[in-house]
Design a protein around this motif. Structure first.
Motif, short mmCIF file in Angstrom:
data_model
loop_
_atom_site.label_atom_id
_atom_site.label_comp_id
_atom_site.label_asym_id
_atom_site.label_seq_id
_atom_site.Cartn_x
_atom_site.Cartn_y
_atom_site.Cartn_z
N LYS A 1 0.83 -0.95 0.08
CA LYS A 1 0.11 0.06 0.10
C LYS A 1 0.95 1.08 -0.08
CE LYS A 1 -3.70 0.04 2.74
NZ LYS A 1 -4.56 0.16 3.60
N GLY A 2 0.45 2.37 -0.31
CA GLY A 2 0.98 3.70 -0.49
C GLY A 2 2.15 3.67 -1.25
N ARG A 3 2.15 3.18 -2.59
CA ARG A 3 3.24 3.08 -3.49
C ARG A 3 3.10 4.30 -4.29
NH1 ARG A 3 6.41 -0.45 -1.36
NH2 ARG A 3 6.64 -2.54 -2.21
N ALA A 4 4.31 4.90 -4.41
CA ALA A 4 4.56 5.85 -5.50
C ALA A 4 5.49 5.45 -6.59
CB ALA A 4 5.29 7.10 -4.98
N THR A 5 4.83 5.43 -7.81
CA THR A 5 5.81 4.91 -8.89
C THR A 5 6.68 5.77 -9.70
OG1 THR A 5 3.88 5.24 -10.36
CG2 THR A 5 3.94 3.19 -9.16
N GLY A 6 6.11 7.25 -9.74
CA GLY A 6 6.88 7.96 -10.40
C GLY A 6 6.57 8.26 -11.78
N LEU A 7 5.48 7.09 -12.38
CA LEU A 7 5.28 7.11 -13.84
C LEU A 7 4.27 8.12 -14.39
CD1 LEU A 7 4.75 3.15 -14.03
CD2 LEU A 7 6.94 4.67 -14.77
N SER A 8 3.68 8.79 -13.33
CA SER A 8 2.70 9.95 -13.63
C SER A 8 3.58 11.14 -13.36
CB SER A 8 1.44 9.76 -13.05
OG SER A 8 1.56 9.68 -11.57
N ASP A 9 2.76 12.31 -13.23
CA ASP A 9 3.53 13.61 -12.73
C ASP A 9 4.05 13.38 -11.11
OD1 ASP A 9 1.21 14.06 -11.21
OD2 ASP A 9 0.63 15.70 -12.18
N GLY A 10 3.92 12.67 -10.61
CA GLY A 10 4.27 12.45 -9.09
C GLY A 10 3.54 13.05 -8.13
N SER A 11 2.54 14.02 -8.51
CA SER A 11 1.86 15.00 -7.42
C SER A 11 1.36 14.15 -6.24
CB SER A 11 1.03 15.86 -8.28
OG SER A 11 1.84 16.61 -8.92
N PHE A 12 0.33 13.36 -6.62
CA PHE A 12 -0.40 12.70 -5.70
C PHE A 12 -0.50 11.12 -6.14
CE2 PHE A 12 -1.93 16.97 -6.30
CZ PHE A 12 -1.52 17.77 -5.10
N GLU A 13 0.30 10.41 -5.38
CA GLU A 13 0.51 8.93 -5.67
C GLU A 13 0.27 8.20 -4.51
OE1 GLU A 13 3.05 8.08 -9.47
OE2 GLU A 13 4.14 8.88 -7.95
N ASP A 14 -0.75 7.28 -4.25
CA ASP A 14 -0.84 6.52 -3.09
C ASP A 14 -1.50 5.20 -3.45
OD1 ASP A 14 -1.18 5.98 -0.32
OD2 ASP A 14 -3.08 6.76 -0.36
N ALA B 1 -3.08 0.33 -8.46
CA ALA B 1 -4.47 0.95 -8.54
C ALA B 1 -4.63 2.19 -7.60
CB ALA B 1 -5.52 -0.29 -8.30
N ILE B 2 -5.56 3.11 -8.35
CA ILE B 2 -5.76 4.03 -7.56
C ILE B 2 -6.96 3.74 -6.19
CG2 ILE B 2 -6.98 6.50 -7.54
CD1 ILE B 2 -6.17 6.39 -10.64
N PRO B 3 -6.33 3.96 -5.20
CA PRO B 3 -7.53 3.67 -4.01
C PRO B 3 -8.82 4.10 -4.03
CG PRO B 3 -5.39 4.21 -3.16
CD PRO B 3 -5.31 4.76 -4.72
N SER B 4 -9.84 3.49 -3.76
CA SER B 4 -11.08 3.88 -4.03
C SER B 4 -11.59 5.21 -3.02
CB SER B 4 -12.12 2.82 -3.39
OG SER B 4 -12.02 2.50 -2.25
N ASN B 5 -10.72 5.49 -1.85
CA ASN B 5 -11.00 6.42 -1.15
C ASN B 5 -10.57 7.92 -1.92
OD1 ASN B 5 -12.44 4.80 0.69
ND2 ASN B 5 -10.86 5.04 2.29
N MET B 6 -9.38 7.69 -2.58
CA MET B 6 -8.97 8.78 -3.33
C MET B 6 -9.96 9.23 -4.13
SD MET B 6 -5.13 9.26 -5.25
CE MET B 6 -3.95 9.47 -3.85
N ALA B 7 -10.15 8.03 -4.97
CA ALA B 7 -11.22 8.48 -6.29
C ALA B 7 -12.41 9.18 -5.87
CB ALA B 7 -11.40 6.88 -6.84
N ARG B 8 -12.78 8.61 -4.67
CA ARG B 8 -14.14 9.18 -4.02
C ARG B 8 -13.88 10.70 -3.69
NH1 ARG B 8 -17.79 6.16 -0.56
NH2 ARG B 8 -16.05 4.55 -0.19
N THR B 9 -12.85 10.90 -3.13
CA THR B 9 -12.80 12.20 -2.67
C THR B 9 -12.99 13.25 -4.02
OG1 THR B 9 -11.66 11.64 -0.90
CG2 THR B 9 -11.18 13.98 -1.79
N VAL B 10 -12.26 12.91 -5.10
CA VAL B 10 -11.98 13.48 -6.25
C VAL B 10 -13.43 13.60 -7.00
CG1 VAL B 10 -11.23 13.39 -8.48
CG2 VAL B 10 -9.72 13.02 -6.78
#
Length: 219
Positions: free
Chosen positions: A45-58, A102-111
């Motif tokens: 859990k809580g992984r940051a890959t650096g494959l996106s813009d790196g701003s908000f990765e969880d 995978a983007i966590p559901s709680n992060m997606a829910r907030t957005v």
């Protein structure tokens, strides 16, 4: 909008309650061959890959087979609850090697909630630049462990400066939630609405101090 009626919907699960080792199923259309379900476990859990813009990765990491075409598909638990949205893989070949995210559901829910309510996503901001700690830095600063985020600069007139935070402070928790590293701190603050008052704990000169910070809005 989707022009249809009586569509079934998936139940949004609580991704914060997911544990490493939990069995999960990844749903998608890999390589365009058709609807497919693969199984695996939560690897981390809580992984940051650096494959996106790196701003908000969880990210939730899973070894359930994910390939091109799975992105946007559901990652569900054994109850059928959505706990993630398949997003990325790491692979030297471009195919699945058991390292998917995978983007966590709680992060997606907030957005989702913010888009529905106000039409845009607003994120909180402390007004600092930060750096993660290594063991040597932690030892030099007399910290109990290499956890937290060290403040490398403070924005003039920003929320952190007004609250009394300074360069060299090591932020260890926000609202009593432990901060593991810079990514964890960035995500925790961004989830909060601008104007929110948050309790920040930070080590300074060998002792923990408390600060109350009124968050600004991230531009």
């Amino acid at each position: 909008s989707i022009e249809a009626s009586n569509l079934p919907s998936v139940t949004l699960g609580d991704s914060d309650s997911v544990r490493v080792g939990d069995v999960v199923l990844a749903i998608g259309n890999p390589l365009g061959i058709g609807q497919t379900v693969t199984s695996g476990i939560i690897s981390a859990k809580g992984r940051a890959t650096g494959l996106s813009d790196g701003s908000f990765e969880d990210f939730l990491q899973t070894d359930a087979a994910i390939n091109r075409g799975n992105s946007g598909g559901a990652l569900i638990n054994t109850n059928g609850d959505l706990i993630g949205i398949n997003s990325q893989i790491l692979s030297p070949s471009g195919g699945n090697i058991g390292i998917g995210f995978a983007i966590p559901s709680n992060m997606a829910r907030t957005v989702m909630d913010q888009l529905l309510k106000v039409g845009k996503v607003r994120r909180g901001m402390l007004g600092v630049t930060i750096q993660s700690l290594d063991a040597d830095m932690a030892a030099n600063l007399n910290l109990p462990a290499a956890r937290g985020a060290i403040v490398t600069s403070v924005s003039a007139g920003g929320p952190a400066e007004r609250a009394g935070l300074k360069r060299g402070d090591v932020i260890t928790s926000v609202n009593n939630q432990s901060v593991a590293d810079t990514n964890g701190l960035r995500n925790a603050v961004a989830r909060m609405a601008p104007g929110t008052s948050v309790a920040v704990k930070a080590f300074r000169e060998g002792r923990e101090q408390n600060f109350q910070v009124a968050l600004a809005e991230l531009p």
